[in-house]
Design a protein around this motif. Structure first.
Motif, short mmCIF file in Angstrom:
data_model
loop_
_atom_site.label_atom_id
_atom_site.label_comp_id
_atom_site.label_asym_id
_atom_site.label_seq_id
_atom_site.Cartn_x
_atom_site.Cartn_y
_atom_site.Cartn_z
N LYS A 91 -6.53 -11.72 -2.55
CA LYS A 91 -5.37 -12.70 -2.64
C LYS A 91 -4.22 -11.80 -2.71
N THR A 92 -3.15 -11.95 -2.01
CA THR A 92 -1.98 -11.37 -1.92
C THR A 92 -0.96 -12.20 -2.54
N THR A 93 0.28 -11.79 -2.68
CA THR A 93 1.57 -12.65 -2.94
C THR A 93 1.59 -13.79 -2.63
N GLN A 94 1.33 -13.85 -1.31
CA GLN A 94 1.60 -15.26 -0.55
C GLN A 94 0.40 -15.66 0.48
N ALA A 95 -0.47 -15.17 0.65
CA ALA A 95 -1.70 -15.13 1.26
C ALA A 95 -3.03 -14.80 0.87
N VAL A 96 -4.02 -15.10 1.79
CA VAL A 96 -5.30 -14.35 1.45
C VAL A 96 -5.79 -13.87 2.77
N VAL A 97 -6.30 -12.45 2.63
CA VAL A 97 -7.05 -11.96 3.65
C VAL A 97 -8.52 -12.34 3.50
N VAL A 98 -8.94 -12.83 4.39
CA VAL A 98 -10.45 -13.29 4.83
C VAL A 98 -11.05 -12.50 5.81
N ALA A 99 -12.15 -11.77 5.35
CA ALA A 99 -13.04 -10.94 6.24
C ALA A 99 -14.53 -11.19 6.11
N GLU A 100 -15.32 -11.05 7.19
CA GLU A 100 -16.58 -11.23 7.07
C GLU A 100 -17.16 -10.15 7.79
N TYR A 120 -1.26 -3.45 0.96
CA TYR A 120 -0.13 -3.17 1.66
C TYR A 120 0.66 -4.34 1.69
N LEU A 121 -0.04 -5.46 2.05
CA LEU A 121 0.76 -6.74 2.00
C LEU A 121 1.57 -7.21 0.82
N LYS A 122 0.72 -6.91 -0.35
CA LYS A 122 1.37 -6.85 -1.54
C LYS A 122 2.71 -6.17 -1.85
N SER A 123 2.56 -4.84 -1.37
CA SER A 123 3.65 -3.81 -1.54
C SER A 123 4.93 -4.12 -0.83
N VAL A 124 4.78 -5.20 0.18
CA VAL A 124 5.87 -5.28 0.92
C VAL A 124 6.27 -7.10 0.93
N GLY A 125 5.64 -7.58 -0.35
CA GLY A 125 6.04 -9.05 -0.89
C GLY A 125 5.49 -9.92 -0.14
N TYR A 126 4.35 -9.63 0.81
CA TYR A 126 3.53 -10.92 1.06
C TYR A 126 2.12 -10.85 0.51
#
Length: 126
Positions: A91-100, A120-126
């Protein structure tokens, strides 16, 4: 960089991730690998898994119509297992990275790839 490039280059392109998507916490798929379809119900369950880890441990999590058993879950990460493969969600600030991932990739290798992109996504606000 486009959201699709994050999936294609930073996840699947590493050779450690087989299928991936980025979904918004407010809803919707931002990008996904070819043929990787997360139903609206699966997307909602993904978002909910971070708020209710007890349910994650009791029921697992469905991704692309495949059920993953919960190995670890908290308010930021989910690790699931299915046969010799598994899933990593961050989970990031605005999204979820999903991987298999599939063999021969091990869970720890996949986790590093997904967590790096999530950080990285958290560090740029996403």
């Amino acid at each position: 960089m486009s959201w699709q490039a994050y999936v294609d280059d930073h996840l699947v392109g590493t050779g450690k991730i087989s299928r991936a998507a980025i979904i918004g916490l407010a809803g919707g798929v931002w990008a996904s690998s070819s043929g990787y379809n997360l139903s609206p119900q699966e997307q909602q369950a993904i978002i909910n898994v971070f708020n209710n880890t007890d349910t994650a441990f009791a029921n697992g999590l469905r991704l692309n119509n495949r059920k993953f058993f919960t190995v670890q879950a908290d308010d930021q990460k989910f690790y699931g297992k299915l046969g010799a493969g598994g899933s990593t969600l961050v989970k990031t600030t605005q999204a979820v990275v999903v991987a298999e991932y599939d063999p021969p990739t091990q869970g720890g290798e996949a986790n590093l790839v997904v967590e790096k992109l999530g950080d990285y996504l958290k560090s740029v606000g996403y």
